[in-house]
Structures are given as C-alpha cells and as structure tokens.
Design an enzyme around this catalytic site. Structure first.
Site, PDB file in Angstrom:
ATOM      1  CE  LYS A  33      -3.802  -0.269   2.161  1.00  0.00           C
ATOM      2  NZ  LYS A  33      -4.818  -0.455   3.232  1.00  0.00           N
ATOM      3  NE  ARG A 103      -6.431   4.866   4.122  1.00  0.00           N
ATOM      4  CZ  ARG A 103      -7.641   4.497   3.692  1.00  0.00           C
ATOM      5  NH1 ARG A 103      -7.861   3.230   3.390  1.00  0.00           N
ATOM      6  NH2 ARG A 103      -8.601   5.377   3.561  1.00  0.00           N
ATOM      7  N   GLY A 112      -8.317  -6.978   4.244  1.00  0.00           N
ATOM      8  CA  GLY A 112      -9.107  -6.992   5.470  1.00  0.00           C
ATOM      9  C   GLY A 112      -8.493  -7.739   6.631  1.00  0.00           C
ATOM     10  CG  MET A 114      -2.814  -7.182   9.203  1.00  0.00           C
ATOM     11  SD  MET A 114      -1.100  -6.920   8.776  1.00  0.00           S
ATOM     12  CE  MET A 114      -1.232  -6.481   7.046  1.00  0.00           C
ATOM     13  NE  ARG A 347      -6.039  -4.507  -2.577  1.00  0.00           N
ATOM     14  CZ  ARG A 347      -6.570  -4.626  -1.382  1.00  0.00           C
ATOM     15  NH1 ARG A 347      -5.810  -4.577  -0.308  1.00  0.00           N
ATOM     16  NH2 ARG A 347      -7.875  -4.812  -1.231  1.00  0.00           N
ATOM     17  CG  HIS A 469     -13.595 -10.040   4.164  1.00  0.00           C
ATOM     18  ND1 HIS A 469     -14.022 -11.267   4.633  1.00  0.00           N
ATOM     19  CD2 HIS A 469     -12.282  -9.962   4.471  1.00  0.00           C
ATOM     20  CE1 HIS A 469     -13.008 -11.884   5.206  1.00  0.00           C
ATOM     21  NE2 HIS A 469     -11.947 -11.115   5.127  1.00  0.00           N
ATOM     22  CB  SER A 796       9.783 -44.899 -15.444  1.00  0.00           C
ATOM     23  OG  SER A 796       8.684 -44.178 -14.927  1.00  0.00           O
ATOM     24  CB  CYS A 864       5.504 -42.895 -13.671  1.00  0.00           C
ATOM     25  SG  CYS A 864       6.312 -44.245 -12.792  1.00  0.00           S
ATOM     26  CE1 TYR A 884       7.778 -40.334 -18.252  1.00  0.00           C
ATOM     27  CE2 TYR A 884       9.604 -40.634 -19.781  1.00  0.00           C
ATOM     28  CZ  TYR A 884       8.759 -41.142 -18.812  1.00  0.00           C
ATOM     29  OH  TYR A 884       8.897 -42.439 -18.378  1.00  0.00           O
TER      30      TYR A 884
END
Length: 911
Positions: A33, A103, A112, A114, A347, A469, A796, A864, A884
């Site tokens: 903020k 704030r 919301g 704090m 924000r 909220h 694998s 896998c 993979y």
C-alpha cells in the site's frame, strides 16, 4: 546517522535506494500500500499527502516486546509537520484541523486481515472547528462516530457488535432505513454512546488527544500483524510471518460530504471473467468502510458515469494509466470529495482463475506484457481451478422445474459447491474437520471469519458486493461464492435461514453456483470439468512453445488416455497393468491362477486372461496413436488379489453360525461348499502372507519366480501392437520392469521377455518399434544406474516408493501418524510424498540420470509417481534434465504450465 523509519510519499527514491534498488525491496520496506501510494504520487496520480512507517519499524516494535524503536515517534511528528505545511491545516488545531487515516499494508496483499483507523484527529474541539469550516454538522459527527467506532474496535478491543447495535437502534428511532438518512443530532447521540461503551468496556476513556490517537493507532496496526486472522491468512496463502506490516498515514479526504462526494473500490478489469471493463462498487455520501463492509447496498461503478461524469472520466483515465504503468490489472480505492478525485490505494487485483488466464492472454495480445510474462503470471494452481466441478445442466434444469432454485446473488467466485449450512466460522471449521462438506452462510463475512471460509466448500452471504471481503477472499483461495443475496434472511438465534417460503435449518444441504450466482436447495449433481476455455487453450499453447520437459500421463484405460490426450498429454508414462486384473469378468481367472500349484492350470488361467489384456492394450494404443505407451508389468504381490485375512475369517465365522441354523440338507451342503472355498482362500492367503509386502515378492521378483504372468503380459502387449499396427495405428510400446534392485534381475527378466516379444512379432510377421526399461524405486538401483542402463533403454522414477525406501518410512503410516507433526514443527519443510525431497530423493535421481546416461547417452528418463503433477517437483525434474513427467489426466494442463514456467524461470536465472 539515525535510522530512517519514516518515508514521505515523495521520498520513494530514497526508499528504493535503501531497499537495494528494486521495486520488490520497496514493497518489502513500505508495504504494498505505501509503495503504491508513493509510486502513484511519482507518476502524477492525485494522492492525498502522507507518509509511511516501514515494516522494519514494525518488526523492531514486535521484537522489543511492544516498544517504539528510538526516534520513530519523533520522525512521525516531523513528517506530520510537513503534511501540515502542504495542506495548510494543523493536527489537533481546533480552528483548522488536519485529520489522517492510519492504514496497514504488508508486502503482499491481505485484504481486510489487518487494521485501519480513519478520521484520526477528531475530538470535541476539532469537531466544532470542522463544523465551522464545512457548515455540515451531520458530516462531521458521522466522521467522529466512525473514529470512535473504529478506534474502539481496532485499538481498544471493544466488540464491534456493540457499536452496530447502537446504530441499529438509532435508525429504528429515526424511522430510517439507511445510515445516510440519520441527521446530525442522531450522530451526536451515537458518538456520545460510543464513547460510553468504550468507557464501560475498558474502564478508561476514548483518548481526546489527537497525538495519542495516532500513536495508539500505529501500535494497533503493528500488533495486528500477529493477530489470529492475519496469521491464519498467511498460513493459507503461504506468506512468510517475518515480513511485518508498514503503516501508512494519509491525509483524510471525505466521500461523505454530500451528494457531490462518493467513495468506492474498483478493478480495472472484471475480477471474475477477466473482461476489459472497469468493475466495482461505490456509494454516494459515504466513507470507504461502508463499501467494503457490505453493510450498505452499493451501486455499480457504471452508475457513477451518469451521476458524476467529470469525476468518472478522470477516474477512468487514471485507472488505465495505472494499469499501463504496472502492466497488471489493478484493484483501486478512491474517494471523490466535492467532485475532486483522490486515489487512496492501488494494488494488483485479486481475480478468479478464469480471469487470471484471460487477463494474461489479453495483456500479451495488447502488447502490455510478453507471452513469457503471461505464462509466468498464471500459476499452476489457477489452471487447476479450471478442473473444479460444475453443476450438471440437467440437474440444474430439474431443480428449477421442481422449485429447488431459491434465488440469485452476485457471482463473485466461480465453481459449484454443495454442503451443509453452517452459520458461523467456528462451526464451519469444526464440521469440516469432522469430514462434512460445508457451505458457510453469513450476512457478510469479516476478517475474523477467514478460518471458516478456508474450511468451507463455498460461501454464501446476504449482503456485500463484488469487492466485499467475502468476494476477495473467495477469489484468492478458489472458493465458490455467491454474495449479496438480499432475499436471504438469517436468524442466528434459531440457527436457520429463510428465503422466499423455504425454511432451511443449520445442517441442511444446499448448493451454490459461483459461476452464475445461484442458490439451490439440496445437493445437485456435478459434472466432469470442461477446460476448453479459449484463453486457457491459447495460454497452454504458448506454454508448450517454452517448455522442454515432456508431459505424459498415467492412464490404465482408453477413456483416461483419451481425456489426457485432449488435455495435451504426449504419451503414457505409466499404465498399471494390474488394475486390469480386478475387472469382474477376469478376476475368477486371476484367482484360479493364484490358487493353483500346477503349472498347467496356471497357464490355462493365464490363457483365459490373455485376450482381455490384449484388448486392454490395443485400446490404449489406439487412443495414443503415434505416441509412446509405457506399460508396467505386474507389480503388487499376489495376495493383494485375494480377500484380506480379516474378511475371510469373518466370513468363515459367519458360515459356521449359519450352519448351526441351517434347516435343510441342501442348505448345509451349500454352506459346507462355501466354507471349503473360503478356507482354501484363507490358506492360500496365509501362504502368501508377508511381514512387509512392499519390500517382498513383487515387481521383478514376482516376474522371475512366476514367469508365466509377465510372459503372458508381454505377449498381450505385442499381439495388441501388431493388431493395431495392421489397422494403421502408429504404436510405440515401452515395457517397464518394476522394482529392479540389481542389474542381474533386469538382465534375466529382459532376456526372457524379449524372447517372447520377438516370437510374437515373428508369428504376426510384423516388426514393432519397442523399448524395454525399468522403474527406479530403490536407492541401490539409482546408485548402480550405470550397470542397469546396460539393459534398460529408459528409466522411470517411481518417486512414491523411492521416497519410502530413501526415508525408510511407510507413506500410509507416516501420513496418518507423525508426518503432519514433523511438518508443523518444521522438522521437514514439506511432505516428501507431495513434493520431491530435492536434497535426498532428488540427489538419488541425479546420480541415476548421470550414471545411466554415461553408459547410454540417449537414455530416456522420466517420473511416474504422484510427484509428476506437483509444480515444485516438476521444476526439480526440469533442473535434473528429465525427458518427461507423467501425471494423472486431470493434472496434465497443470503440468504443461508448470514445465513452461520452469523453463522460463531457468532462462531468467530464477530457478
């Protein structure tokens, strides 16, 4: 030089230098903020004068047990003097008072969680001065009562409900429906009663000294960092607890100075769908808390265009400027005071998964960000939300036809959810822990409700807007939510809700659809998710361009393979052939094969199973035409195909009892026959019983000692391959031999099985391109991978069993026992069965890959286990150089994105 704890908004360059020259550092120092207020001022956006107390000051305060660090208060006073010079007002001056807000603002947005206090600086004397200046007694005492209420609740710890009861009584006394209808005298009386409540509840007065108000409010914001709701939120969001919060002190501007004033919150794009349109709520003649609290019915932001066209035009221009500057969708707060626009916050906006994908793609196509940025901005978890269930259309139609549709509110967070009604957060959390699916129903949610929201399947409120909220938290954590269903009447005393003529008690089942904002009675049927979203398809196509790691799937049946292929799978990394043995029509033959000691009977049973297996594999090959299919030969011990000991003994006892009450010879004969069969099964189960079957006669060991089973499976694989190849299907079977520990196991097993494969191809007159490989599930196999690679064309990694054997723990026992406590106490950073243990299991994988490829450079390596769908594990696999990862069909889109993000982050030096 003294430590600098306070930065004016115009000192952002100094903050940036102190924070190491990065914007991330500025956000860490000034909070999101404070950093964004300073940045808005730097780019010429109208922001009220103010300053920010750093997160370092918060951490120092908390570390000292609640003492302001040296020079902090003096720096606040000095900064306040500068604001006085800019505004021409004086803090605490009765004639021309300066009012400020206090704030909170941490590095990461925590809506919301704090505390904030508005209108600091008001007392009886300054209130009179404000009345003289504004000529508006009602406005002043509305502001004054807000200060006492917020200060009493946030700083003094007085329950907010006590204040709300007074306001409700005032409205009833005045015959008013809304707060805006109360006059100056009403607010004067409310303010006096609020101060009395503070005195009665705490034993001391609400402070009249403005400087004491400011100091105590600053402390309250510091303390709120460790409040329960903030800690719960950080735990759920994965935010570190040592960041601290900054405190921004901002000159008050007022949206409640008449019909030419307003306050609101908005997003520069639609937070639910991602559409490029401003979305938000506002109220005329109100302060910001009125909008976000959900207490008053808000107006859609589009109405502001008609009500205050000049202010809206400026707001629209500022919103676009902010979005272009930050190259991100913004969530903003604004106030219009006497037709003058002020921006109070910006924000990055919270959004649904669907909106996140669309915004990323649209911004890339608009040229605001690159395609790489778009892929990085969408998280794997957001793609996963696309797979959330939706209500079946027929079920919805049936519910509407039968009167089950109860109403429609705002669709603020998508997804379908069913659950029992819980009317408070504690009960929602308790019932969830008891195993119940819960829908938490509230008039509006508050930060104290977060634990219940996180425990619930969905959220329903009778009040609130798109930026309330409830909406923000639901979007953050992917909870379906419907808010602002004004017809919903909640009776907390009787623990029931009423809508239309329907009475619903706490514990009754309801269904909510966050996609369209609808409420239904009872439980509706859900459908298999559909992820054919055009923006997601485009994003994943970009991801495929960036990723180097293949994404395969674990699939045992053609329908799963087809779904995985639709989702983008590039092969089958694991087909568990034993799952096919459990089908009802083949289980009798499997049991016969297990029960017999005669090789000829075993062969007969396996010959009966062969056609089933052949058709199973043929179906997979057809589904994966042109792609590789890895089939793991029978892995579990044979006793798993038999009924367990407990059920067999229970059945035998039951038959004995029934024999005593049999009323005919035929019934006795029937029961005796059943007894013999069960007894035979029990004896066989006893003979196959192992103290530790996970490390017993399974995998390659079973194939060596009972070779007829795996030989039949290989014949089925290659007969199926020849059949589909003749049909024109491109087939690439890869035969995986499980649980190899010693190279000689693989050498012996491969030799026998490859002979069978060649024999089948000779019989069918067709050559198939195939591979033989093994599953690396044991530490010894990884450590001797160079030897094993002599006889394996692919590895694998079975990371589930490799984790168990590396740690020496049973997953089932650990997760049901000590593992959770280990994680909570920080003994283990993560569940090693959810995310690969990079330092242990990951090192074994690395050794195995390097050793294996030292002998066979083109060795194909993949995983896998369940880790194949975990984004953090996928990043580890990328670093290790695997070919993979293989995961369940529904995790394939997630894995595609995660693989691309890993490649991009490595390229950027962030992996």
């Amino acid at each position: 030089m003294e430590k600098k704890w306070v930065y004016l908004f115009e000192e952002v360059e100094g903050a940036e230098k102190h924070a190491g020259g990065t914007w991330d550092g500025v956000r860490g120092l000034l909070g999101g903020k404070g950093a964004n207020l300073a940045e808005m001022m730097r780019i010429g956006v109208p922001v009220p004068p103010g300053f920010t107390v750093t997160t370092e000051a918060c951490n120092a305060y908390l570390a000292s047990g609640g003492k302001f660090p040296e020079e902090l208060w003096e720096q606040e006073i000095a900064a306040l003097k500068i604001i006085e010079e800019k505004t021409g007002k004086a803090f605490g001056d009765a004639a021309n008072p300066l009012l400020v807000s206090c704030r909170s603002g941490a590095k990461f947005s925590m809506p919301g969680m704090m505390d904030t206090v508005l209108n600091i600086g008001l007392n009886d004397e300054t209130a009179q001065g404000m009345v003289a200046l504004t000529g508006d007694e009602r406005f002043v005492y509305d502001a004054y009562r807000r200060l006492v209420q917020m200060f009493g609740s946030v700083v003094m710890g007085v329950p907010d409900d006590l204040f709300e009861e007074v306001i409700t009584e005032a409205r009833m006394k005045a015959g008013a429906e809304t707060d805006a209808e109360l006059d100056a005298q009403a607010w004067k009386e409310v303010t006096r009663e609020f101060r009395s409540i503070c005195r009665r509840q705490k034993g001391y007065d609400f402070p009249r000294d403005p400087f004491e108000q400011l100091r105590l409010a600053t402390e309250a914001v510091f303390k709120s960092w460790n409040g329960k709701r903030a800690v719960d939120y950080r735990n759920a969001a994965g935010i570190a607890h040592d960041l601290g919060t900054a405190v921004s002190i901002v000159t008050m501007v007022f949206g409640n100075m008449g019909d030419d004033s307003a306050t609101g919150v908005a997003m520069t794009r639609n937070g639910s769908t991602g559409e490029r349109q401003i979305e938000g709520d506002y109220l005329t003649n109100a302060q910001g808390e009125d909008v976000v609290a959900g207490i008053r019915l808000t107006k859609d932001i589009c109405e502001l265009k008609k009500e205050m066209p000049a202010a809206y035009a400026e707001f629209d221009e500022v919103a676009r400027r902010l979005e272009n500057h930050y190259r991100e969708m913004q969530d903003v707060e604004f106030t219009i005071e006497k037709n003058k626009l002020w921006m109070l916050q910006t924000r990055d906006g919270k959004r649904t998964a669907q909106a996140a994908v669309r915004i990323a793609v649209d911004m890339a196509e608009e040229g605001l960000i690159s395609r790489e940025d778009a892929v990085i901005r969408v998280t794997p978890e957001q793609v996963d939300f696309f797979l959330h269930p939706q209500f079946d259309r027929k079920a919805v139609a049936a519910a509407k036809a039968s009167g089950g549709f109860l109403g429609r509110g705002l669709n603020v967070s998508p997804g379908a959810a069913c659950g029992v009604v819980a009317l408070d957060a504690d009960l929602a959390e308790k019932w969830s822990k008891d195993g119940k699916d819960v829908i938490m129903v509230r008039p509006e949610t508050k930060p104290d409700d977060v634990h219940g929201m996180l425990a619930s399947k969905g959220i329903l409120t009778s009040r609130g807007g798109r930026t309330s909220h409830a909406a923000l938290v639901a979007r953050q954590f992917g909870k379906p939510a419907v808010v602002g269903l004004s017809e919903l009447m909640i009776d907390m005393n009787r623990r029931q809700i009423r809508i239309k003529d329907e009475l619903i008690h706490e514990g009754d089942m309801i269904s909510i659809d966050g996609n369209v904002g609808e409420l239904y009675l009872g439980k509706l049927t859900t459908t298999v998710p559909d992820i054919r979203d055009p923006w997601l398809i485009k994003l994943l196509s970009w991801a495929d361009e960036f990723k180097t790691l293949g994404v395969w799937t674990n699939a045992d049946y053609p329908k799963d393979a087809l779904r995985a292929r639709e989702y983008g799978a590039e092969g089958i990394g694991l087909c568990r052939s034993e799952h096919m043995f459990f089908e009802p029509e083949r289980l009798p033959y499997v049991l016969k094969m297990i029960m017999t000691d005669l090789p000829i009977e075993r062969r007969e049973a396996l010959e009966a199973v062969l056609p089933f297996q052949r058709e199973d594999f043929a179906g997979l090959f057809r589904a994966m035409d042109g792609l590789p299919v890895i089939i793991r030969l029978l892995d579990p011990p044979l006793h798993e195909f038999l009924p367990n000991h407990v059920s067999l003994r229970r059945d035998l006892s039951d038959i004995k009892i029934r024999l005593q009450h049999a009323d005919s010879l035929e019934k006795i004969d029937e029961l005796l026959q059943q007894f013999k069969e069960k007894e035979k099964l029990l004896k066989r189960a006893d003979s196959l019983h192992e103290a530790n079957p996970m490390l017993g006669m399974r995998g390659v060991r079973l194939g060596i000692l009972v070779p007829e089973i795996t030989t039949m499976q290989v014949r089925a694989i290659f007969e199926a391959a020849c059949i589909v190849a003749k049909e024109g299907v491109e087939v690439y079977p890869e035969v995986m031999i499980p649980l190899t520990a010693h190279v000689n196991e693989l050498k012996v097993q491969r030799q026998r099985l490859e002979e069978e494969a060649r024999q089948v191809m000779t019989e069918k007159g067709r050559m198939i391109d195939y591979k033989f490989g093994t599953m690396i599930e044991l530490p010894r196999a990884a450590l001797t991978a160079d030897q094993i690679a002599e006889y394996a064309e692919f590895f694998s990694y079975g990371t589930n069993d490799l984790t168990q054997t590396t740690y020496g723990i049973s997953r089932d026992d650990a997760e049901a026992g000590f593992l959770i406590e280990y994680i909570e106490k920080g003994i283990l950073p993560d569940n090693p069965f959810a995310t690969i243990d990079e330092d242990g299991v990951g090192q074994l994988m690395k050794i195995g890959i390097e050793k294996g490829r030292s002998v066979r450079p083109d060795l194909e390596c993949g995983i896998c286990g369940e880790h194949g769908g975990d984004p953090a594990s996928i990043a580890i696999c990328h670093k290790l150089g695997l070919n993979y990862v293989s995961c369940s069909p529904f995790r394939v889109p997630v894995a595609r994105l995660a693989a691309a993000r890993a490649a991009i982050m490595e390229k950027r030096g962030n992996l």
